[in-house]
Enzyme design. Structure first.
Site, PDB file in Angstrom:
ATOM      1  N   TRP A 395       0.819  -1.211   0.000  1.00 23.26           N
ATOM      2  CA  TRP A 395       0.000   0.000   0.000  1.00 23.26           C
ATOM      3  C   TRP A 395       0.852   1.260   0.000  1.00 23.26           C
ATOM      4  O   TRP A 395       0.389   2.329  -0.421  1.00 23.26           O
ATOM      5  CB  TRP A 395      -0.944   0.001   1.197  1.00 23.26           C
ATOM      6  N   ASN A 397       3.639   1.573  -1.806  1.00 20.72           N
ATOM      7  CA  ASN A 397       4.455   1.671  -3.013  1.00 20.72           C
ATOM      8  C   ASN A 397       3.704   1.486  -4.323  1.00 20.72           C
ATOM      9  O   ASN A 397       4.284   1.738  -5.378  1.00 20.72           O
ATOM     10  CB  ASN A 397       5.589   0.626  -2.957  1.00 20.72           C
ATOM     11  N   TRP A 398       2.451   1.079  -4.293  1.00 16.91           N
ATOM     12  CA  TRP A 398       1.793   0.863  -5.586  1.00 16.91           C
ATOM     13  C   TRP A 398       1.152   2.154  -6.092  1.00 16.91           C
ATOM     14  O   TRP A 398       0.922   2.312  -7.285  1.00 16.91           O
ATOM     15  CB  TRP A 398       0.764  -0.269  -5.471  1.00 16.91           C
ATOM     16  N   ASN A 399       0.873   3.111  -5.196  1.00 15.28           N
ATOM     17  CA  ASN A 399       0.268   4.384  -5.588  1.00 15.28           C
ATOM     18  C   ASN A 399       0.999   5.499  -4.830  1.00 15.28           C
ATOM     19  O   ASN A 399       0.554   5.939  -3.779  1.00 15.28           O
ATOM     20  CB  ASN A 399      -1.225   4.383  -5.261  1.00 15.28           C
ATOM     21  N   VAL A 402      -0.833   9.069  -3.884  1.00 15.10           N
ATOM     22  CA  VAL A 402      -1.736   8.985  -2.736  1.00 15.10           C
ATOM     23  C   VAL A 402      -0.940   8.745  -1.456  1.00 15.10           C
ATOM     24  O   VAL A 402      -1.247   9.318  -0.402  1.00 15.10           O
ATOM     25  CB  VAL A 402      -2.778   7.882  -2.960  1.00 15.10           C
ATOM     26  N   HIS A 403       0.087   7.897  -1.525  1.00 15.97           N
ATOM     27  CA  HIS A 403       0.892   7.622  -0.332  1.00 15.97           C
ATOM     28  C   HIS A 403       1.571   8.894   0.173  1.00 15.97           C
ATOM     29  O   HIS A 403       1.591   9.161   1.387  1.00 15.97           O
ATOM     30  CB  HIS A 403       1.933   6.561  -0.646  1.00 15.97           C
ATOM     31  N   HIS A 436     -12.874   4.560  -1.130  1.00 18.34           N
ATOM     32  CA  HIS A 436     -13.185   3.398  -1.964  1.00 18.34           C
ATOM     33  C   HIS A 436     -14.699   3.161  -2.012  1.00 18.34           C
ATOM     34  O   HIS A 436     -15.261   2.914  -3.093  1.00 18.34           O
ATOM     35  CB  HIS A 436     -12.471   2.154  -1.417  1.00 18.34           C
ATOM     36  N   TYR A 498     -27.514  -6.353  -9.475  1.00 17.52           N
ATOM     37  CA  TYR A 498     -28.410  -7.188 -10.281  1.00 17.52           C
ATOM     38  C   TYR A 498     -29.735  -7.410  -9.554  1.00 17.52           C
ATOM     39  O   TYR A 498     -30.819  -7.296 -10.146  1.00 17.52           O
ATOM     40  CB  TYR A 498     -27.710  -8.528 -10.555  1.00 17.52           C
TER      41      TYR A 498
END
Length: 507
Positions: A395, A397-399, A402-403, A436, A498
Site C-alpha cells: 500500500w 508503493n503501488w500508488n 496517494v501515499h 473506496h 443485479y
C-alpha cells in the site's frame, strides 16, 4: 755442429712464437667470434651430433616423467572424494537466485492457459466486443452529458480556493474565516457531485464514477494547496527567507530550466493553480522540479500505449468479464457455495489481468504522458510493489501520489498531535476505505460496505503477514489477497446491483 747451431735457435724461436700466437688466438676473439666458433665443420658437426643426442635423451626423460606425473594425478583424481558440503539450489541457504528460466516457463504457461480460456470463451459466446456500446456506458441521452457538466462545474471550486488564499495573503480574511471557507468549499466538493448523481437519472454508473474520481482528486489537491499556503504564511510571519523542500520550496539545484524560484505569495496565480490541477501529483509545491524539454518520441509512445490498453480493457471486459459475471448470478441467488467458488476462481484471472493493465495504463502511460506535456520532473508514480513481502509495503508503493499525500497531510499531522503510530495508520486505512466506498456505492446508487470492509480487513491481514510470514511466503500472501480479494468484491457489488435492478423492473 755449426750448421745445426746456426739453424737451431731460429727454429726454436719460431716454434715458441707459434705457440705464443696460438695461446693469444685462443684468448683473443677475431671479428667478435671466439676460437670455438672458428672450429672446422667436421669438429662442429661432431659436437652438434653429440649435443642433439644429449637433448633427445633429456627430452625422453622429461616425457617419461610428465607421463608418470599425469598417471599419478589421474589416480589421485580417481581416489580423491567427489563430494563436498553444499546446499541444493532450490534451498534458501544455497544463495542461488537466478530463476530466469523458471520465470520464462511461468510466463509461457500463463499465456497458454489464458489462450485456452480465451478460445473457449470465443467458441461459447462468439465475438461480444462492441466499441459503440461503450458510449452508452457514459451517456444514456446523447444530448445530455451530466458527467461532463459536473467536471466543468468543478472549476468553480478551484477558483474559490484560489480567491480564498489571495484574501488570506492580503489579510482580508482572518485565519479562522479562511479555514471555514476552505472547509465549506471542500465539503461541497464531496457532496455536490454525489447529490447530482443520486438525483439525476441520466447519469450512468461509469460516467458517475468518472466524475466522482475527478472530484476526489480535486478534493485532495485543494486540501494540499490549503495546507502548503498556510505553512508559507506561518513561516513568513517569522521572517523566514527560504522554505525547505519539506515545506514545498526546494533549493535551486532541483531545477534545470533556469526558471526563477517563486515565493509566497507570488504563487497565487491562475497559471500556477491550474498547473497544479493538471500536474500528476496530489501534493502542492511552490516550485515543482521540471524536465528540460518535451520528448516527442516518449510522448508518442505513451499515447500509443494509452490507446492500445484502452481498447484492450474494453474488449476484455466485454468478451471475458461480463459473461463470467452473468453466469455467476444464479449460483449467488441460490447460495451454492461450490458453484460460487468456481465462478470466483474463473473471474479471478480476467479481473486480475484487467487490473494489471489498468495499473500500467494509468500509473505509467497516462501519468507519464501528462507529466511530459507539463515538463513535470518527478516521475516516481509507483515503486516495486510486486516485490512486496508485507501488505503495508504494497500500500505504500503501488500508488505513490496517494501515499505521499497521506503521509504529508494526514499521517504526520496525526503524529504531531500526539496520536500513536497504530492509531494514525488505522486512520489512514479508514480514510482510504471511505473513498473506496464513496467511489463505488454512489455511482451504483446503492450503499453497501463491501469496499469499505475490504480495506479495513487489510489491517488485521497486514498484522498477520508481517508477524508470521516472511520473504517469498509474505509476497505470495500479498499476491493472493490481490488476485482473490478484488473479484470477490466485484461479485458482491454486481450481485447486489443485479438484485436491485430486478426488483425495480418487477415493481
Amino acid at each position: 755442429m755449426g750448421d745445426s747451431d746456426a739453424v737451431g735457435p731460429p727454429l726454436s724461436r719460431r716454434r715458441r712464437a707459434t705457440l705464443a700466437a696460438g695461446r693469444g688466438a685462443s684468448l683473443q676473439p677475431v671479428n667478435g667470434r671466439s676460437a670455438a666458433a672458428r672450429q672446422s665443420p667436421v669438429t662442429v658437426g661432431a659436437a652438434g651430433a653429440g649435443g642433439a643426442s644429449m637433448v633427445d635423451s633429456r627430452g625422453s626423460e622429461e616425457a617419461l616423467k610428465s607421463e608418470k606425473r599425469s598417471r599419478r594425478n589421474d589416480m589421485g583424481e580417481r581416489l580423491s572424494g567427489c563430494h563436498k558440503t553444499q546446499e541444493s539450489l532450490l534451498s534458501s541457504a544455497s544463495g542461488y537466485n537466478n530463476y530466469r528460466g523458471i520465470l520464462n516457463w511461468c510466463v509461457v504457461m500463463l499465456v497458454l492457459s489464458n489462450a485456452r480460456l480465451f478460445l473457449e470463451n470465443l467458441l461459447r459466446y462468439g465475438v461480444l466486443v462492441d466499441p459503440i456500446e461503450v458510449i452508452s456506458l457514459f451517456l444514456k441521452d446523447p444530448h445530455s452529458w451530466p458527467a461532463a457538466c459536473l467536471v466543468i462545474v468543478s472549476n468553480v471550486f478551484i477558483l474559490v480556493a484560489l480567491y480564498t488564499e489571495r484574501q488570506l495573503s492580503k489579510s482580508s480574511f482572518s485565519e479562522p474565516v479562511g479555514f471555514l471557507v476552505h472547509c465549506i468549499n471542500m465539503a461541497v466538493i464531496l457532496t455536490f457531485p454525489a447529490a447530482v448523481i443520486l438525483l439525476v437519472p441520466s447519469v450512468t454508473p461509469v460516467g458517475g464514477a468518472f466524475a466522482l474520481g475527478v472530484y476526489t482528486i480535486l478534493f485532495l489537491k485543494l486540501y494540499s494547496y490549503k495546507d502548503v499556503n498556510m505553512w508559507c504564511r506561518e513561516l513568513s510571519s517569522i521572517k523566514a527567507k527560504k522554505l525547505s523542500r519539506s515545506m514545498s520550496c526546494p533549493t535551486p539545484q532541483h531545477f534545470n530550466r533556469g526558471d526563477q524560484l517563486v515565493c509566497y505569495p507570488g504563487n497565487l496565480t491562475i497559471r500556477d493553480m491550474y498547473y497544479f490541477v493538471f500536474a500528476p501529483t496530489l501534493c502542492y509545491e511552490l516550485n515543482f522540479p521540471r524536465s528540460p524539454t518535451i520528448r516527442i518520441g516518449f510522448l508518442l509512445r505513451r499515447l500509443s500505449e494509452m490507446l492500445f490498453f484502452t481498447q484492450m480493457l474494453v474488449g476484455l471486459t466485454q468478451q471475458w468479464m461480463i459473461p463470467v459475471i452473468t453466469s455467476s448470478m444464479k449460483p449467488l441467488e441460490d447460495m451454492d457455495l461450490s458453484r460460487m467458488t468456481e465462478r470466483l476462481l474463473r473471474l479471478a484471472v480476467p479481473n486480475h489481468l484487467l487490473w494489471l493493465m489498468f495499473f500500467y495504463w494509468f500509473f505509467h502511460s497516462s501519468m507519464n504522458f501528462s507529466a511530459e506535456l507539463l515538463c513535470f520532473g518527478d516521475r516516481e508514480f509507483y515503486r516495486d510493489w510486486w516485490n512486496s513481502e508485507t501488505v503495508t509495503y504494497f500500500w505504500q508503493n503501488w500508488n505513490i501520489p496517494v501515499h505521499k499525500w497521506c503521509l504529508r497531510h494526514f499521517y504526520k499531522p496525526l503524529l504531531r498531535r500526539g496520536f500513536s503510530k497504530m492509531i494514525s495508520q488505522s486512520a489512514v486505512f479508514f480514510l482510504s476505505a471511505f473513498f473506496h466506498e464513496y467511489l463505488v456505492s454512489v455511482p451504483l446508487r446503492m450503499f453497501r460496505i463491501w469496499a469499505f470492509m475490504g480495506m479495513m480487513v487489510q489491517l488485521p491481514f497486514a498484522w498477520f503477514v508481517g508477524r508470521f510470514l516472511r520473504g517469498n511466503y509474505g509476497n505470495a500472501a500479498v499476491w493472493m489477497s490481490i488476485i482473490l480479494g478484488q473479484p470477490f468484491a466485484v461479485l458482491m457489488y454486481v450481485h447486489d446491483y443485479y438484485v436491485m435492478q430486478h426488483s425495480q423492473e418487477a415493481n
